[in-house]
Write an enzyme that holds these catalytic residues in place. Structure first.
Site, mmCIF file in Angstrom:
data_model
loop_
_atom_site.group_PDB
_atom_site.id
_atom_site.type_symbol
_atom_site.label_atom_id
_atom_site.label_comp_id
_atom_site.label_asym_id
_atom_site.label_seq_id
_atom_site.Cartn_x
_atom_site.Cartn_y
_atom_site.Cartn_z
ATOM 1 C CG HIS A 387 -1.835 1.120 1.383
ATOM 2 N ND1 HIS A 387 -3.159 1.033 1.063
ATOM 3 C CD2 HIS A 387 -1.652 2.390 1.803
ATOM 4 C CE1 HIS A 387 -3.752 2.206 1.271
ATOM 5 N NE2 HIS A 387 -2.850 3.046 1.738
ATOM 6 C CD GLU A 388 1.489 3.711 3.716
ATOM 7 O OE1 GLU A 388 1.682 4.739 3.026
ATOM 8 O OE2 GLU A 388 0.475 3.558 4.438
ATOM 9 C CG HIS A 391 0.146 6.207 -0.734
ATOM 10 N ND1 HIS A 391 -0.921 6.766 -1.404
ATOM 11 C CD2 HIS A 391 -0.392 5.621 0.365
ATOM 12 C CE1 HIS A 391 -2.044 6.528 -0.741
ATOM 13 N NE2 HIS A 391 -1.748 5.820 0.339
ATOM 14 C CG HIS A 394 0.409 8.386 -7.309
ATOM 15 N ND1 HIS A 394 -0.844 8.542 -6.760
ATOM 16 C CD2 HIS A 394 0.387 9.109 -8.460
ATOM 17 C CE1 HIS A 394 -1.584 9.318 -7.554
ATOM 18 N NE2 HIS A 394 -0.847 9.679 -8.577
#
Length: 596
Positions: A387-388, A391, A394
């Protein structure tokens, strides 16, 4: 990693390397001084922002100051998060926060001054070649102009700002400090005080009577305060209506969506598409009832584990390897950046004394992103890593491909990249497992994410929409009205296999998100967009990957809806929600098969 180390004992290979941002404290101090002297420069533009060259020069300086201020702030806070008890970095964090406020104050005249120009002058500036790199900023100012008030009115609105925090502050105090819950009995029959933190643990108990007692005790406590909390929530809605009227918006909902330039239809499409998929939710509830072997399924059974305890022991190195394998569909370029993050100390891995809890990805433009973890050797931590890093990549790709001003993406887009990585990881694990127990464990984990992120957040979003519309039509938001609306929504969302206990009518009273109005729908749209991307990537391969990487590289260079649309996810239609629901349906089918 059993014992918790002091920060000074953490080996270098387990820490992030913040020297990539500032070599040492001297370098930080030097940049701090630079910003302070540059802030004095800004004042010379006051009263001069009517011609293109002055505006360009002013914007250039604003960007330069803003970028440095951000870097100083991020570094100071990340050092503070390494050990929150260390006074040196508490002080540095305060110093950086004060600088951010100073920067905001020093540059606050820029927008109003440019907006005081006539529409004709503004349109001319947009077309000026000299300002081409700031075209989007100027267009956005023009779009916002109709909702900007006169100088005197804006000054008044700024003063009202402090009062407008009252409903949220009062609720926070009541909810976190003043509300005390009675004791309940745990599985061993011991009396334990109920708290917010323990509530979910009780609901995850294998013992139904423990779950029931915690549930009833929680809502009975809120019911005693229902008049106060209804007044607080009602005051928050009244505040929203005041702002919407003062700034000339047709409704609070449209005011809330205006910042991201999102049509009301995006919000209503989400609710309609989820309503259409409710029969799937009812099927899932029927399956839950069967797997839990209960005669009646109650609201307090929603978090009860469906499978026997299944321990997945996953070291950090295994988690890295598995995440990397699972993200192969995103192509070699993506994997290369991911590996660079793993190899070059972007990540602060384990817990240490005083370290901030939870996990996040953060950074400043001009250096690579960083990730803070508190890794435990389990499935949850592996998903957190995926998940991290979603980010982080991105941010990395946005920063690499966009100028400073347009690199920052909106919250509406933020959760897409992180959730997509989780979806690919889940797909990889499900395809690889041969153990029916492990498969059921994974399916349950994923289905509950759907239930809590798409269905539950959409129900919250619908509740907010209904109560704001009622208040806008002049109805009074009494505790009875709020409870009835909330209870009826639960009946609608959970179906006939669920006994919708009367106590659930008080749940609205404990949801802090309702004080940050019309925000929660972004969880559901983000999850749906990510699920839709994952489906396209797994079905189509390269063309879908190219579109998706284009999305990651776009930052905030256009409105969120346009960026997603170009990448193949059109949130102005119900299609992405329907795609997400087809994934939910497929997972449900797999679970039903295993449960036979």
């Amino acid at each position: 990693m059993n014992q918790v180390l002091k920060r000074s004992e953490v080996p270098a290979e387990h820490r992030w390397n913040l020297e990539d941002m500032f070599k040492n404290q001297e370098a930080w101090n030097k940049e701090f001084q630079e910003v302070q002297s540059e802030l004095k420069e800004v004042a010379r533009f006051q009263g001069k922002l009517s011609d293109a060259s002055a505006i360009k020069e002013c914007f250039d300086l604003e960007d330069q100051i803003s970028q440095k201020t951000e870097r100083l702030y991020v570094y100071a806070n990340m050092k503070h998060h390494e050990d929150m008890a260390d006074p040196t970095y508490q002080a540095l964090s305060d110093k950086a926060t004060k600088l951010s406020v100073q920067t905001g104050e020093a540059t606050s005249f820029i927008s109003p001054e440019i907006l005081s120009l006539s529409d004709e002058q503004l349109q001319k500036l947009v077309k000026t070649p000299e300002l081409s790199s700031y075209k989007r900023t100027l267009e956005e100012m023009i779009r916002q102009k109709q909702h900007v008030l006169s100088k005197a009115e804006e000054a008044l609105m700024a003063q009202v700002g402090n009062m407008s925090q009252a409903p949220s502050t009062i609720f926070g105090m009541l909810n976190n400090a003043d509300l005390k819950f009675p004791k309940v009995k745990n599985e061993k029959g011991e009396e334990v005080e109920l708290t917010h933190g323990r509530y979910i643990q009780f609901l995850e108990s294998r013992n139904q009577s423990v779950r029931k007692q915690a549930f009833e005790t929680m809502y009975a406590t809120y019911a005693k305060q229902k008049n106060t909390i209804a007044s607080t929530l009602s005051a928050n809605v009244t505040k929203n209506i005041f702002y919407a009227k003062a700034r000339k918006y047709p409704s609070v909902l449209e005011m809330s969506l205006f910042g991201d330039n999102i049509d009301k239809e995006v919000y209503t499409n989400l609710i309609d598409a989820v309503h259409e998929a409710l029969p799937l939710m009812y099927r899932y509830m029927e399956l839950r009832k069967k797997l839990l072997k209960v005669n009646e399924l109650h609201m307090y059974d929603l978090f009860a584990p469906l499978v026997e305890e299944f321990d997945m022991d996953i070291t950090y190195d295994q988690a890295k390897q598995t995440v990397k394998e699972s993200l192969k569909p995103l192509g070699q370029d993506y994997l290369n950046v991911l590996q660079r993050g793993f190899d070059n100390s972007w990540i602060d891995i384990y817990e240490n004394e005083g370290k901030r809890n939870g996990a996040y990805s953060w950074g400043a433009y001009g250096t690579h992103p960083y990730v803070l973890l508190n890794h435990k050797d389990n499935l949850n931590s592996m998903f957190t890593l995926a998940h991290e890093m979603g980010h982080a990549l991105h941010s990395y790709l946005s920063d690499e491909n966009q100028p400073y001003r347009y690199a920052q993406y909106t919250i509406f887009l933020a959760e897409v990249a992180s959730t997509l990585n989780e979806a690919l990881l889940m797909d990889y694990l499900l395809k690889r497992t041969t153990d029916p127990k492990e498969k059921m464990y994974l399916l349950t984990y994923y289905m509950d994410q759907f239930r809590t992120t798409v269905f539950r957040q959409t129900m919250f979003a619908e509740f907010e929409k209904i109560i704001h519309e009622k208040a806008e039509q002049g109805e009074s938001l009494t505790p009875q009205l709020l409870s009835k609306v909330y209870y009826d929504l639960n009946v609608l969302y959970y179906g006939k296999d669920m006994i919708v206990d009367q106590d659930i009518e008080m749940e609205w009273a404990r949801i802090p998100h309702f004080y940050n109005s019309f925000y929660v729908y972004k969880y559901a749209t983000g999850f749906s967009a990510a699920t839709s991307f994952a489906k396209q990537i797994l079905d189509e391969g390269a063309p879908a990957v190219d579109r998706y990487l284009g999305f990651l590289k776009s930052g905030g260079s256009d409105y969120s809806i346009n960026i997603l649309k170009r990448a193949g996810v059109d949130m102005s239609t119900p299609e992405p929600i329907k795609q997400a629901m087809s994934v939910f349906k497929d997972l449900l089918g797999q679970m039903e098969e295993l449960a036979k």
